[in-house]
Design an enzyme around this catalytic site. Structure first.
Site, mmCIF file in Angstrom:
data_model
loop_
_atom_site.group_PDB
_atom_site.id
_atom_site.type_symbol
_atom_site.label_atom_id
_atom_site.label_comp_id
_atom_site.label_asym_id
_atom_site.label_seq_id
_atom_site.Cartn_x
_atom_site.Cartn_y
_atom_site.Cartn_z
ATOM 1 N N ASP A 15 25.802 -10.095 -10.012
ATOM 2 C CA ASP A 15 24.679 -11.003 -9.869
ATOM 3 C C ASP A 15 25.119 -12.323 -9.370
ATOM 4 O O ASP A 15 26.289 -12.691 -9.658
ATOM 5 C CB ASP A 15 23.942 -11.054 -10.887
ATOM 6 C CG ASP A 15 22.086 -11.373 -10.680
ATOM 7 O OD1 ASP A 15 22.101 -11.798 -9.310
ATOM 8 O OD2 ASP A 15 21.234 -11.005 -11.224
ATOM 9 N N ILE A 35 26.245 -9.877 -2.860
ATOM 10 C CA ILE A 35 26.369 -8.628 -2.309
ATOM 11 C C ILE A 35 27.179 -8.842 -0.827
ATOM 12 O O ILE A 35 27.607 -7.900 -0.391
ATOM 13 C CB ILE A 35 24.860 -7.719 -2.167
ATOM 14 C CG1 ILE A 35 25.405 -6.445 -1.615
ATOM 15 C CG2 ILE A 35 24.147 -8.365 -1.160
ATOM 16 C CD1 ILE A 35 24.216 -5.367 -1.723
ATOM 17 N N TYR A 63 7.897 -12.954 3.191
ATOM 18 C CA TYR A 63 8.152 -11.668 4.024
ATOM 19 C C TYR A 63 7.886 -12.098 5.437
ATOM 20 O O TYR A 63 8.300 -11.751 6.508
ATOM 21 C CB TYR A 63 7.148 -10.352 3.866
ATOM 22 C CG TYR A 63 7.328 -9.870 2.321
ATOM 23 C CD1 TYR A 63 8.516 -10.208 1.723
ATOM 24 C CD2 TYR A 63 6.330 -9.160 1.506
ATOM 25 C CE1 TYR A 63 8.832 -9.585 0.565
ATOM 26 C CE2 TYR A 63 6.792 -8.728 0.447
ATOM 27 C CZ TYR A 63 7.936 -8.919 -0.215
ATOM 28 O OH TYR A 63 8.243 -8.284 -1.410
ATOM 29 N N TYR A 127 9.102 -6.409 4.953
ATOM 30 C CA TYR A 127 9.735 -5.895 3.723
ATOM 31 C C TYR A 127 9.710 -4.530 3.414
ATOM 32 O O TYR A 127 10.494 -3.920 3.259
ATOM 33 C CB TYR A 127 8.990 -6.668 2.383
ATOM 34 C CG TYR A 127 9.585 -6.316 1.215
ATOM 35 C CD1 TYR A 127 10.711 -6.602 0.751
ATOM 36 C CD2 TYR A 127 8.478 -5.604 0.333
ATOM 37 C CE1 TYR A 127 11.093 -6.201 -0.719
ATOM 38 C CE2 TYR A 127 8.792 -5.184 -1.038
ATOM 39 C CZ TYR A 127 10.026 -5.464 -1.488
ATOM 40 O OH TYR A 127 10.528 -5.094 -2.722
ATOM 41 N N LYS A 131 12.446 -1.698 3.889
ATOM 42 C CA LYS A 131 12.794 -0.901 2.524
ATOM 43 C C LYS A 131 12.501 0.629 2.664
ATOM 44 O O LYS A 131 13.228 1.598 2.320
ATOM 45 C CB LYS A 131 11.783 -1.171 1.186
ATOM 46 C CG LYS A 131 12.024 -2.468 0.543
ATOM 47 C CD LYS A 131 13.073 -2.441 -0.431
ATOM 48 C CE LYS A 131 13.038 -3.108 -1.671
ATOM 49 N NZ LYS A 131 14.013 -3.213 -2.612
ATOM 50 N N ARG A 175 5.954 -14.337 -7.589
ATOM 51 C CA ARG A 175 4.828 -13.209 -7.652
ATOM 52 C C ARG A 175 3.730 -13.795 -8.586
ATOM 53 O O ARG A 175 3.759 -14.734 -9.230
ATOM 54 C CB ARG A 175 5.605 -11.802 -7.892
ATOM 55 C CG ARG A 175 6.184 -11.317 -6.640
ATOM 56 C CD ARG A 175 6.958 -10.119 -7.129
ATOM 57 N NE ARG A 175 7.917 -10.685 -7.807
ATOM 58 C CZ ARG A 175 9.270 -9.823 -8.152
ATOM 59 N NH1 ARG A 175 9.056 -8.462 -8.005
ATOM 60 N NH2 ARG A 175 10.111 -10.286 -8.868
ATOM 61 N N TYR A 274 0.305 -12.852 6.893
ATOM 62 C CA TYR A 274 -0.061 -12.460 5.614
ATOM 63 C C TYR A 274 -0.945 -11.275 5.737
ATOM 64 O O TYR A 274 -1.812 -11.405 6.453
ATOM 65 C CB TYR A 274 -0.326 -13.308 4.425
ATOM 66 C CG TYR A 274 -0.510 -12.784 3.413
ATOM 67 C CD1 TYR A 274 0.525 -12.192 2.413
ATOM 68 C CD2 TYR A 274 -1.730 -12.678 2.637
ATOM 69 C CE1 TYR A 274 0.307 -11.845 1.313
ATOM 70 C CE2 TYR A 274 -1.968 -11.932 1.345
ATOM 71 C CZ TYR A 274 -0.921 -11.403 0.696
ATOM 72 O OH TYR A 274 -1.339 -11.081 -0.529
ATOM 73 N N ASP A 276 -2.408 -7.799 3.078
ATOM 74 C CA ASP A 276 -2.733 -7.440 1.667
ATOM 75 C C ASP A 276 -2.837 -5.884 1.714
ATOM 76 O O ASP A 276 -3.686 -5.293 2.413
ATOM 77 C CB ASP A 276 -3.485 -8.205 0.903
ATOM 78 C CG ASP A 276 -3.197 -8.486 -0.656
ATOM 79 O OD1 ASP A 276 -2.151 -7.590 -1.004
ATOM 80 O OD2 ASP A 276 -3.876 -9.178 -1.423
ATOM 81 N N ARG A 280 -3.541 -0.305 -5.083
ATOM 82 C CA ARG A 280 -2.233 0.392 -5.308
ATOM 83 C C ARG A 280 -1.707 1.312 -6.709
ATOM 84 O O ARG A 280 -1.645 0.834 -7.487
ATOM 85 C CB ARG A 280 -1.047 -0.919 -5.310
ATOM 86 C CG ARG A 280 0.435 -0.258 -5.049
ATOM 87 C CD ARG A 280 1.203 -1.381 -5.079
ATOM 88 N NE ARG A 280 1.437 -2.202 -4.022
ATOM 89 C CZ ARG A 280 1.998 -3.424 -3.890
ATOM 90 N NH1 ARG A 280 2.304 -3.932 -4.945
ATOM 91 N NH2 ARG A 280 1.892 -3.924 -2.653
HETATM 92 C C1 UGA Z 1 4.729 -7.132 -4.696
HETATM 93 C C2 UGA Z 1 6.132 -7.422 -3.918
HETATM 94 O O1 UGA Z 1 6.020 -7.023 -2.587
HETATM 95 C C3 UGA Z 1 7.313 -6.980 -4.756
HETATM 96 O O2 UGA Z 1 7.884 -7.605 -5.573
HETATM 97 C C4 UGA Z 1 7.143 -5.545 -5.158
HETATM 98 O O3 UGA Z 1 8.027 -4.799 -4.209
HETATM 99 C C5 UGA Z 1 5.775 -4.928 -5.188
HETATM 100 O O4 UGA Z 1 4.679 -5.683 -4.992
HETATM 101 C C6 UGA Z 1 5.842 -4.339 -6.638
HETATM 102 O O5 UGA Z 1 6.015 -4.887 -7.582
HETATM 103 O O6 UGA Z 1 5.354 -3.264 -6.585
HETATM 104 P P1 UGA Z 1 2.353 -7.934 -4.338
HETATM 105 O O7 UGA Z 1 1.760 -6.950 -5.577
HETATM 106 O O8 UGA Z 1 1.325 -8.230 -3.466
HETATM 107 O O9 UGA Z 1 3.828 -7.365 -3.773
HETATM 108 O O10 UGA Z 1 3.027 -9.257 -5.071
HETATM 109 P P2 UGA Z 1 2.131 -10.464 -6.049
HETATM 110 O O11 UGA Z 1 2.803 -11.665 -5.404
HETATM 111 O O12 UGA Z 1 2.381 -10.195 -7.414
HETATM 112 O O13 UGA Z 1 0.769 -10.522 -5.508
HETATM 113 C C7 UGA Z 1 -0.367 -9.460 -6.073
HETATM 114 C C8 UGA Z 1 -1.725 -9.968 -5.883
HETATM 115 O O14 UGA Z 1 -1.940 -11.292 -6.463
HETATM 116 C C9 UGA Z 1 -1.782 -10.218 -4.321
HETATM 117 O O15 UGA Z 1 -3.131 -9.789 -3.687
HETATM 118 C C10 UGA Z 1 -1.735 -11.548 -3.913
HETATM 119 O O16 UGA Z 1 -2.329 -12.118 -2.776
HETATM 120 C C11 UGA Z 1 -2.590 -12.188 -5.265
HETATM 121 N N1 UGA Z 1 -1.926 -13.511 -5.603
HETATM 122 C C12 UGA Z 1 -0.862 -13.938 -5.656
HETATM 123 C C13 UGA Z 1 -3.283 -14.457 -5.971
HETATM 124 O O17 UGA Z 1 -4.344 -14.030 -6.007
HETATM 125 N N2 UGA Z 1 -2.720 -15.620 -6.373
HETATM 126 C C14 UGA Z 1 -1.662 -16.081 -6.353
HETATM 127 O O18 UGA Z 1 -1.179 -17.306 -6.890
HETATM 128 C C15 UGA Z 1 -0.439 -15.056 -6.158
#
Ligand code: UGA
Length: 318
Positions: A15, A35, A63, A127, A131, A175, A274, A276, A280
């Protein structure tokens, strides 16, 4: 329980920083490197029976802001690793992502679901596309060149020590869990992207690690497979996650102020491009069958531990 406790393997961890890997063990070697460092992948694959590939740029804010680096980190940097594992006969356990399913609306199945990504102009999908192409490359090496592989698709893993707090130990938007924790620590409004109407299923890091250790112990069952690891029982709207975290925070810190939530449009929060995924949900029947595994940790069990962890690490800075 982790890999060192559950197996006899020697682990060589690579790392760029080891601030979060504090465990001490005579069977753990730390290699501080990127890496991209010349010769690194060569030495890692020469010395190891199995390689667990976890490197990624994986915060959605990147992204559409740094898509070239996202494609490099999630695809190009890893192409030589796939090739080396094939040539040397190593088992490649690759962490892919639930994002490869894109906007697929139903329960997401590894072997049947369509992978539904948005248009190229919506750079959110760089992204997932990178992937997905790496998965296809690994699959092709498996089918046509004899690579032993397992592809893991994690579904929103959360737990203590996740991500960083912007401005303290990292920059840019992390996140959702770390975004909300920052708002709680700084007593600022929690930002709900598009009203927080999207849903996610969150799996605890403990359940996730348990599944990964079971994969490593079962090469004969797991090689050649793509496996979802998530917790379909823990589905929640993001606005409700905000409420749950506020309650968990107030239980630990009852004197603190009342918290506000504020709605922000997706493109205002993350920038143009962006997009969404509204829902999921993983189909985890394959993981249950191959691994004898079931995720068990509920939000009520994990959120207090997560909140206490962030408070201990960051409260003095806020
Ligand atoms: C994540 C990331 O793409 C990756 O880390 C990972 O591969 C995948 O999903 C996973 O963990 O399975 P996402 O779930 O959209 O994507 O990531 P988050 O940033 O945690 O967002 C989750 C949701 O919360 C989204 O709808 C986003 O718009 C929302 N959000 C995020 C808010 O409402 N407020 C915030 O302050 C941040």
């Amino acid at each position: 329980m982790g890999l060192l406790e559950e197996t006899e393997y020697k682990v060589r961890a690579v790392d760029k920083t080891f601030e979060k890997l504090t465990i001490a063990s005579p069977r753990l070697e730390r290699v501080q490197a990127s890496i991209q460092e010349p010769g690194l992948l060569d030495s890692v694959t020469a010395a190891s029976e199995a390689v667990i590939s976890t490197t990624a740029l994986c915060t959605p804010a990147l992204y559409n802001k740094r898509p070239v680096e996202v494609i490099e980190a999630n695809f190009l940097d890893l192409v030589p690793l796939v090739d080396l594992c094939t040539r040397r006969g190593r088992w490649l356990i690759h962490f892919s992502t639930s994002e490869v399913y894109g906007t697929y609306p139903d329960r997401m199945n590894e072997d049947q679901s369509q992978l539904v990504l948005g248009p190229v102009q919506k750079e959110r999908w760089t992204y997932a596309a990178a992937k997905q192409l790496l998965e296809r490359l690994i699959w092709a090496h498996g089918q046509h060149r004899g690579l032993a592989f397992t592809i893991v698709r994690p579904f929103n893993v959360i737990g203590p020590r996740m991500d960083y707090i912007e401005g303290i130990d990292g920059e840019g938007t992390p996140r959702v869990l770390a975004c909300f924790m920052r708002s709680l620590l700084y007593q600022e409004p929690l930002q709900l992207v598009d009203g927080g109407r999207s849903r996610r299923t969150f799996v605890s890091v403990g359940d996730f690690v348990d599944a990964v250790v079971r994969i490593i112990k079962r090469p004969e069952r797991c090689q050649g497979e793509i496996i979802n690891i998530g917790n379909p029982s823990n589905e929640i709207r993001i606005s409700d996650l905000a409420d749950e975290l506020i309650s968990a925070y107030q239980a630990v810190c009852p004197d603190d102020v009342r918290f506000e939530k504020r709605t922000v449009p997706g493109e205002a929060f993350y920038g143009p491009g962006y997009d969404d995924t509204r829902r999921r949900i993983p189909d985890i029947r394959k993981a249950e069958r191959l691994l004898g595994w079931k995720p068990t940790t509920s939000f009520d069990e994990m959120l207090p531990i997560i909140v206490r962890d962030y408070m201990e690490r960051y409260k003095q800075n806020s």
